[in-house]
Design a protein around this motif. Sequence first.
Motif, PDB file in Angstrom:
ATOM      1  N   SER A   1     -40.776  32.863   3.715  1.00 22.11           N
ATOM      2  CA  SER A   1     -40.922  33.649   4.723  1.00 22.11           C
ATOM      3  C   SER A   1     -41.663  35.219   4.414  1.00 22.11           C
ATOM      4  O   SER A   1     -42.353  35.465   5.271  1.00 22.11           O
ATOM      5  CB  SER A   1     -39.363  33.930   5.141  1.00 22.11           C
ATOM      6  OG  SER A   1     -38.766  32.726   5.818  1.00 22.11           O
ATOM      7  N   LEU A   2     -41.441  35.582   3.335  1.00 24.02           N
ATOM      8  CA  LEU A   2     -41.961  36.795   2.984  1.00 24.02           C
ATOM      9  C   LEU A   2     -43.424  36.663   2.970  1.00 24.02           C
ATOM     10  O   LEU A   2     -44.311  37.326   3.377  1.00 24.02           O
ATOM     11  CB  LEU A   2     -41.485  37.419   1.569  1.00 24.02           C
ATOM     12  CG  LEU A   2     -41.936  38.488   1.131  1.00 24.02           C
ATOM     13  CD1 LEU A   2     -41.894  39.801   1.782  1.00 24.02           C
ATOM     14  CD2 LEU A   2     -41.514  39.000  -0.344  1.00 24.02           C
ATOM     15  N   LYS A   3     -43.964  35.580   2.115  1.00 22.82           N
ATOM     16  CA  LYS A   3     -45.364  35.378   1.985  1.00 22.82           C
ATOM     17  C   LYS A   3     -45.920  35.055   3.301  1.00 22.82           C
ATOM     18  O   LYS A   3     -46.984  35.826   3.768  1.00 22.82           O
ATOM     19  CB  LYS A   3     -45.668  34.102   1.069  1.00 22.82           C
ATOM     20  CG  LYS A   3     -46.859  34.180   0.770  1.00 22.82           C
ATOM     21  CD  LYS A   3     -47.221  33.446  -0.720  1.00 22.82           C
ATOM     22  CE  LYS A   3     -48.854  33.306  -1.155  1.00 22.82           C
ATOM     23  NZ  LYS A   3     -49.142  32.831  -2.246  1.00 22.82           N
ATOM     24  N   PHE A  24     -38.091  32.034 -11.430  1.00 16.71           N
ATOM     25  CA  PHE A  24     -36.952  32.740 -11.359  1.00 16.71           C
ATOM     26  C   PHE A  24     -36.466  33.075 -12.871  1.00 16.71           C
ATOM     27  O   PHE A  24     -35.550  32.133 -13.345  1.00 16.71           O
ATOM     28  CB  PHE A  24     -35.813  31.763 -10.918  1.00 16.71           C
ATOM     29  CG  PHE A  24     -36.077  31.161  -9.525  1.00 16.71           C
ATOM     30  CD1 PHE A  24     -35.529  32.106  -8.184  1.00 16.71           C
ATOM     31  CD2 PHE A  24     -36.812  30.278  -9.148  1.00 16.71           C
ATOM     32  CE1 PHE A  24     -36.057  31.564  -7.184  1.00 16.71           C
ATOM     33  CE2 PHE A  24     -37.294  29.670  -7.848  1.00 16.71           C
ATOM     34  CZ  PHE A  24     -36.703  30.532  -6.818  1.00 16.71           C
ATOM     35  N   PRO A  25     -36.979  34.346 -13.409  1.00 15.95           N
ATOM     36  CA  PRO A  25     -36.616  34.421 -14.734  1.00 15.95           C
ATOM     37  C   PRO A  25     -35.077  34.590 -15.236  1.00 15.95           C
ATOM     38  O   PRO A  25     -35.137  34.323 -16.276  1.00 15.95           O
ATOM     39  CB  PRO A  25     -37.791  35.829 -14.898  1.00 15.95           C
ATOM     40  CG  PRO A  25     -38.204  35.924 -13.949  1.00 15.95           C
ATOM     41  CD  PRO A  25     -37.643  35.240 -12.698  1.00 15.95           C
ATOM     42  N   GLN A  26     -34.509  35.239 -14.248  1.00 17.38           N
ATOM     43  CA  GLN A  26     -33.273  35.220 -14.501  1.00 17.38           C
ATOM     44  C   GLN A  26     -32.318  35.228 -13.342  1.00 17.38           C
ATOM     45  O   GLN A  26     -32.975  35.356 -12.230  1.00 17.38           O
ATOM     46  CB  GLN A  26     -32.771  36.666 -15.462  1.00 17.38           C
ATOM     47  CG  GLN A  26     -33.364  37.814 -14.778  1.00 17.38           C
ATOM     48  CD  GLN A  26     -32.880  39.009 -15.605  1.00 17.38           C
ATOM     49  OE1 GLN A  26     -32.001  39.170 -16.170  1.00 17.38           O
ATOM     50  NE2 GLN A  26     -33.940  39.961 -15.261  1.00 17.38           N
ATOM     51  N   PRO A  27     -31.154  34.702 -13.158  1.00 16.90           N
ATOM     52  CA  PRO A  27     -30.433  34.705 -12.170  1.00 16.90           C
ATOM     53  C   PRO A  27     -30.381  36.022 -11.083  1.00 16.90           C
ATOM     54  O   PRO A  27     -30.088  37.076 -11.610  1.00 16.90           O
ATOM     55  CB  PRO A  27     -28.831  34.628 -12.411  1.00 16.90           C
ATOM     56  CG  PRO A  27     -28.703  34.032 -13.706  1.00 16.90           C
ATOM     57  CD  PRO A  27     -30.195  34.601 -14.387  1.00 16.90           C
ATOM     58  N   GLU A  77     -45.025  38.735  -8.755  1.00 17.91           N
ATOM     59  CA  GLU A  77     -44.406  40.049  -8.063  1.00 17.91           C
ATOM     60  C   GLU A  77     -42.833  39.933  -7.873  1.00 17.91           C
ATOM     61  O   GLU A  77     -42.462  39.130  -7.647  1.00 17.91           O
ATOM     62  CB  GLU A  77     -45.256  40.540  -6.768  1.00 17.91           C
ATOM     63  CG  GLU A  77     -44.795  41.801  -6.159  1.00 17.91           C
ATOM     64  CD  GLU A  77     -44.747  41.932  -4.767  1.00 17.91           C
ATOM     65  OE1 GLU A  77     -45.818  41.101  -4.238  1.00 17.91           O
ATOM     66  OE2 GLU A  77     -44.535  42.528  -4.186  1.00 17.91           O
ATOM     67  N   ASP A  78     -42.180  41.115  -8.622  1.00 19.41           N
ATOM     68  CA  ASP A  78     -40.448  40.800  -8.294  1.00 19.41           C
ATOM     69  C   ASP A  78     -40.409  41.278  -6.886  1.00 19.41           C
ATOM     70  O   ASP A  78     -40.615  42.399  -6.445  1.00 19.41           O
ATOM     71  CB  ASP A  78     -39.866  42.026  -9.405  1.00 19.41           C
ATOM     72  CG  ASP A  78     -38.681  41.670  -9.461  1.00 19.41           C
ATOM     73  OD1 ASP A  78     -37.864  41.422  -8.343  1.00 19.41           O
ATOM     74  OD2 ASP A  78     -37.752  41.843 -10.328  1.00 19.41           O
ATOM     75  N   VAL A  79     -39.789  40.313  -6.253  1.00 21.35           N
ATOM     76  CA  VAL A  79     -39.473  40.187  -4.513  1.00 21.35           C
ATOM     77  C   VAL A  79     -38.007  40.124  -4.245  1.00 21.35           C
ATOM     78  O   VAL A  79     -37.753  39.886  -3.368  1.00 21.35           O
ATOM     79  CB  VAL A  79     -40.454  39.455  -3.731  1.00 21.35           C
ATOM     80  CG1 VAL A  79     -41.902  39.617  -3.934  1.00 21.35           C
ATOM     81  CG2 VAL A  79     -40.169  37.940  -4.168  1.00 21.35           C
ATOM     82  N   SER A  80     -37.236  40.539  -5.402  1.00 13.93           N
ATOM     83  CA  SER A  80     -36.052  39.951  -5.336  1.00 13.93           C
ATOM     84  C   SER A  80     -35.350  40.731  -4.136  1.00 13.93           C
ATOM     85  O   SER A  80     -34.327  40.277  -3.577  1.00 13.93           O
ATOM     86  CB  SER A  80     -35.172  40.226  -6.608  1.00 13.93           C
ATOM     87  OG  SER A  80     -35.685  39.976  -7.679  1.00 13.93           O
TER      88      SER A  80
END
Length: 221
Positions: A44-46, A71-74, A82-85
């Motif tokens: 959805s973000l993209k 998903f490098p880490q939980p 890009e980190d989009v967490s």
Amino acid sequence: MTRQCYVVAIDGPSGTGKSSTAKEIARRLGIDYLDTGAMYRALSLKASRAGIAASDAVGLGELARTLDLLFPQPGQVLLDGEDVSKEIRTPEISARVSTDCAHASVREVLVDRQRRYAQGRSCALDGRDVGTVVFPDAKFKFYVDCDPRVRAKRRVAELSSMGVVADFDEVLANLVERDRLDSTRAVGPLRRAGDAIVVDTSHLTFHEQVERILSVVRSGI
Ligand code: DC
């Protein structure tokens, strides 16, 4: 002796605490964790950035196929590196994700990725259709439910702890509407798998809900 890989499927409506629960269970069991909702949110973000409408099933399906997700880490989501967490959890994304994710063109691509993710490893996955569609043969299936008013109250408290003042009735209406969209879509709707264990968290603490699920999994592995 090698231990067989297994899947812990945790489904349920929005705001029941299933993501935090699944993450904690994975940590305690020493297995991997996949937040399938984060995959739909990243799409959805993209789409939002690319100007693709939530009604564009073809455009969204194509976007899903080229989605570069890690998903490098939980709890951490990398989209195209890009980190989009945080960005995937804004109100704007929450408002469109239930419509984006209802298209069969999107679901078939992301369900396939979820199945490939679990190949050759034990993992806990949370979502809406993990135990019904993605892994109907999962060794462990849970359906986490919670009274909508309790969910809304917890959400208001969570927002308040982040300095955001939210209206209880508005939060409740939003939760109920998302439940409705997620459970009435034609493809992969939210529903309890017949063989899933129901965990109602309305009167449970986080610790209690984690322990309840862990005890079932530990006795079965
Ligand atoms: O769990 P969440 O709120 O982050 O999920 C975001 C959206 O994605 C929500 O509208 C439900 C949808 N979803 C889905 O359709 N299937 C899944 N397996 C996981 C989430």
